[in-house]
Design an enzyme around this catalytic site. Structure first.
Site, PDB file in Angstrom:
ATOM      1  N   LYS A 177      84.988  57.342  26.937  1.00 46.48           N
ATOM      2  CA  LYS A 177      83.997  56.861  27.949  1.00 46.48           C
ATOM      3  C   LYS A 177      84.106  55.736  28.684  1.00 46.48           C
ATOM      4  CE  LYS A 177      80.566  58.518  24.366  1.00 46.48           C
ATOM      5  NZ  LYS A 177      79.415  58.293  23.423  1.00 46.48           N
ATOM      6  N   TYR A 207      75.102  66.651  27.700  1.00 47.64           N
ATOM      7  CA  TYR A 207      74.287  66.092  26.717  1.00 47.64           C
ATOM      8  C   TYR A 207      73.062  66.771  26.803  1.00 47.64           C
ATOM      9  CZ  TYR A 207      77.211  62.135  25.571  1.00 47.64           C
ATOM     10  OH  TYR A 207      78.151  61.247  25.311  1.00 47.64           O
ATOM     11  N   PHE A 252      66.627  57.769  24.457  1.00 50.12           N
ATOM     12  CA  PHE A 252      67.847  56.929  25.023  1.00 50.12           C
ATOM     13  C   PHE A 252      68.770  57.720  25.918  1.00 50.12           C
ATOM     14  CE2 PHE A 252      69.064  59.543  21.152  1.00 50.12           C
ATOM     15  CZ  PHE A 252      70.130  60.318  21.881  1.00 50.12           C
ATOM     16  N   ARG A 267      86.537  64.267  15.025  1.00 52.72           N
ATOM     17  CA  ARG A 267      85.307  63.633  14.460  1.00 52.72           C
ATOM     18  C   ARG A 267      85.617  62.529  13.677  1.00 52.72           C
ATOM     19  NH1 ARG A 267      80.533  64.334  17.493  1.00 52.72           N
ATOM     20  NH2 ARG A 267      79.481  63.672  15.700  1.00 52.72           N
ATOM     21  N   THR A 299      78.502  57.902  14.609  1.00 52.39           N
ATOM     22  CA  THR A 299      78.083  57.489  15.876  1.00 52.39           C
ATOM     23  C   THR A 299      77.844  56.048  16.163  1.00 52.39           C
ATOM     24  OG1 THR A 299      77.070  59.545  16.050  1.00 52.39           O
ATOM     25  CG2 THR A 299      76.327  58.238  17.578  1.00 52.39           C
ATOM     26  N   ARG A 355      85.650  54.111  16.481  1.00 59.01           N
ATOM     27  CA  ARG A 355      84.587  53.087  16.546  1.00 59.01           C
ATOM     28  C   ARG A 355      84.447  51.923  15.507  1.00 59.01           C
ATOM     29  NH1 ARG A 355      80.889  59.024  17.258  1.00 59.01           N
ATOM     30  NH2 ARG A 355      80.624  58.738  19.535  1.00 59.01           N
ATOM     31  N   ASN A 365      80.083  53.296  22.341  1.00 57.60           N
ATOM     32  CA  ASN A 365      81.015  53.760  21.374  1.00 57.60           C
ATOM     33  C   ASN A 365      82.325  54.325  21.683  1.00 57.60           C
ATOM     34  OD1 ASN A 365      79.658  56.115  22.048  1.00 57.60           O
ATOM     35  ND2 ASN A 365      78.712  56.400  20.139  1.00 57.60           N
ATOM     36  N   HIS A 397      83.816  60.412  23.164  1.00 57.02           N
ATOM     37  CA  HIS A 397      82.891  61.879  22.546  1.00 57.02           C
ATOM     38  C   HIS A 397      83.888  62.643  22.103  1.00 57.02           C
ATOM     39  CE1 HIS A 397      80.331  65.071  22.733  1.00 57.02           C
ATOM     40  NE2 HIS A 397      81.517  65.902  23.222  1.00 57.02           N
ATOM     41  N   GLU A 406      81.327  72.894  25.714  1.00 56.44           N
ATOM     42  CA  GLU A 406      81.877  71.649  26.452  1.00 56.44           C
ATOM     43  C   GLU A 406      83.307  71.716  27.305  1.00 56.44           C
ATOM     44  OE1 GLU A 406      81.654  68.690  23.257  1.00 56.44           O
ATOM     45  OE2 GLU A 406      79.414  68.854  23.229  1.00 56.44           O
TER      46      GLU A 406
HETATM   47  P1  DAT Z   1      78.140  61.478  18.791  1.00 53.77           P
HETATM   48  O1  DAT Z   1      78.544  60.902  20.102  1.00 53.77           O
HETATM   49  O2  DAT Z   1      78.695  60.895  17.723  1.00 53.77           O
HETATM   50  O3  DAT Z   1      78.203  63.035  18.887  1.00 53.77           O
HETATM   51  P2  DAT Z   1      75.227  62.219  19.377  1.00 53.77           P
HETATM   52  O4  DAT Z   1      75.702  63.440  19.668  1.00 53.77           O
HETATM   53  O5  DAT Z   1      74.264  62.126  18.336  1.00 53.77           O
HETATM   54  O6  DAT Z   1      76.444  61.137  18.728  1.00 53.77           O
HETATM   55  O7  DAT Z   1      74.553  61.153  20.492  1.00 53.77           O
HETATM   56  C1  DAT Z   1      75.517  61.169  21.673  1.00 53.77           C
HETATM   57  C2  DAT Z   1      75.636  59.892  22.299  1.00 53.77           C
HETATM   58  O8  DAT Z   1      74.297  59.178  22.442  1.00 53.77           O
HETATM   59  C3  DAT Z   1      76.199  58.827  21.152  1.00 53.77           C
HETATM   60  O9  DAT Z   1      77.624  58.651  21.287  1.00 53.77           O
HETATM   61  C4  DAT Z   1      75.484  57.528  21.560  1.00 53.77           C
HETATM   62  C5  DAT Z   1      74.029  57.828  22.222  1.00 53.77           C
HETATM   63  N1  DAT Z   1      73.029  57.574  21.170  1.00 53.77           N
HETATM   64  C6  DAT Z   1      72.890  58.494  20.276  1.00 53.77           C
HETATM   65  N2  DAT Z   1      71.793  57.990  19.438  1.00 53.77           N
HETATM   66  C7  DAT Z   1      71.393  57.004  19.942  1.00 53.77           C
HETATM   67  C8  DAT Z   1      70.611  56.050  19.689  1.00 53.77           C
HETATM   68  N3  DAT Z   1      69.574  56.206  18.614  1.00 53.77           N
HETATM   69  N4  DAT Z   1      70.260  55.056  20.504  1.00 53.77           N
HETATM   70  C9  DAT Z   1      71.124  54.766  21.587  1.00 53.77           C
HETATM   71  N5  DAT Z   1      72.061  55.700  22.019  1.00 53.77           N
HETATM   72  C10 DAT Z   1      72.365  56.612  21.235  1.00 53.77           C
HETATM   73 MG    MG Z   2      77.306  64.487  19.879  1.00 55.65          MG
END
Ligand code: DAT
Ligand code: MG
Length: 151
Positions: A10, A50, A58, A86, A92, A103, A113, A116, A127
């Site tokens: 990222k 996404y 968010f 992962r 996350t 992370r 973080n 991805h 994806e």
């Molecule tokens: P990951 O990246 O671990 O697959 P995710 O798919 O649930 O996590 O979410 C995608 C991204 O969105 C994550 O890397 C950071 C952001 N994100 C997720 N939940 C969030 C939250 N509650 N507040 C702020 N950002 C968030």
């Molecule tokens: Mg995800």
């Protein structure tokens, strides 16, 4: 060919000069890079990638962050690549990520973080098709492979 995952380094990873270190974490695990490019997301691409989060509160901040600098997109291949990436990433929210994970070792904030990784083989397929054309993905053998996987 074994499994592939879509990995994005990222904007925070690029800005902090962590590209090499993060790629090394994945290569050290035995994973192979099948595709790699520097690119900048726009809103349609961020929304497509996404899609499951577009309606979340968010998403606005997430999209703005993801478009704020170039990112590195990678297709990462190997036995169980999706789960391997992962587990190397950590959970996350970096506040809870275990030391030894990307992370857990390099990040503090859920909105910064660093990386991805696809969350299932089905997500990976979806994806990878967003980020890579067929001819940008390379199916090649490495001499080290028999020292990384038994079969
Ligand atoms: P990951 O990246 O671990 O697959 P995710 O798919 O649930 O996590 O979410 C995608 C991204 O969105 C994550 O890397 C950071 C952001 N994100 C997720 N939940 C969030 C939250 N509650 N507040 C702020 N950002 C968030
Ligand atoms: Mg995800």
């Amino acid at each position: 060919m074994s499994e592939r995952s879509l990995v994005l380094l990222k904007p925070d990873a690029v800005q902090r000069g962590l590209i090499g270190k993060l790629v090394s974490r994945l290569e050290d695990r035995g994973l192979k890079i099948a595709g790699m490019k520097l690119m900048r997301l726009d809103l349609p691409l961020a929304r497509r990638h996404y899609a499951e989060h577009v309606e979340k509160p968010f998403f606005g901040g997430l999209a703005e962050f993801m478009m704020s600098s170039p990112i590195v997109a990678m297709a990462v291949e190997g036995k169980g690549a999706v789960e391997a990436v992962r587990s190397a990433m950590g959970v996350t929210n970096p506040q809870s990520a275990a030391p030894g994970t990307i992370r857990g070792d390099f990040a503090l904030d859920i909105g910064r973080n660093l990386i991805h990784g696809s969350d299932s083989p089905e997500s990976a397929e979806r994806e990878l098709a967003i980020f890579f054309a067929e001819e940008e993905l390379f199916d090649y053998a490495r001499d080290s492979e028999r020292w990384i996987t038994e079969s």
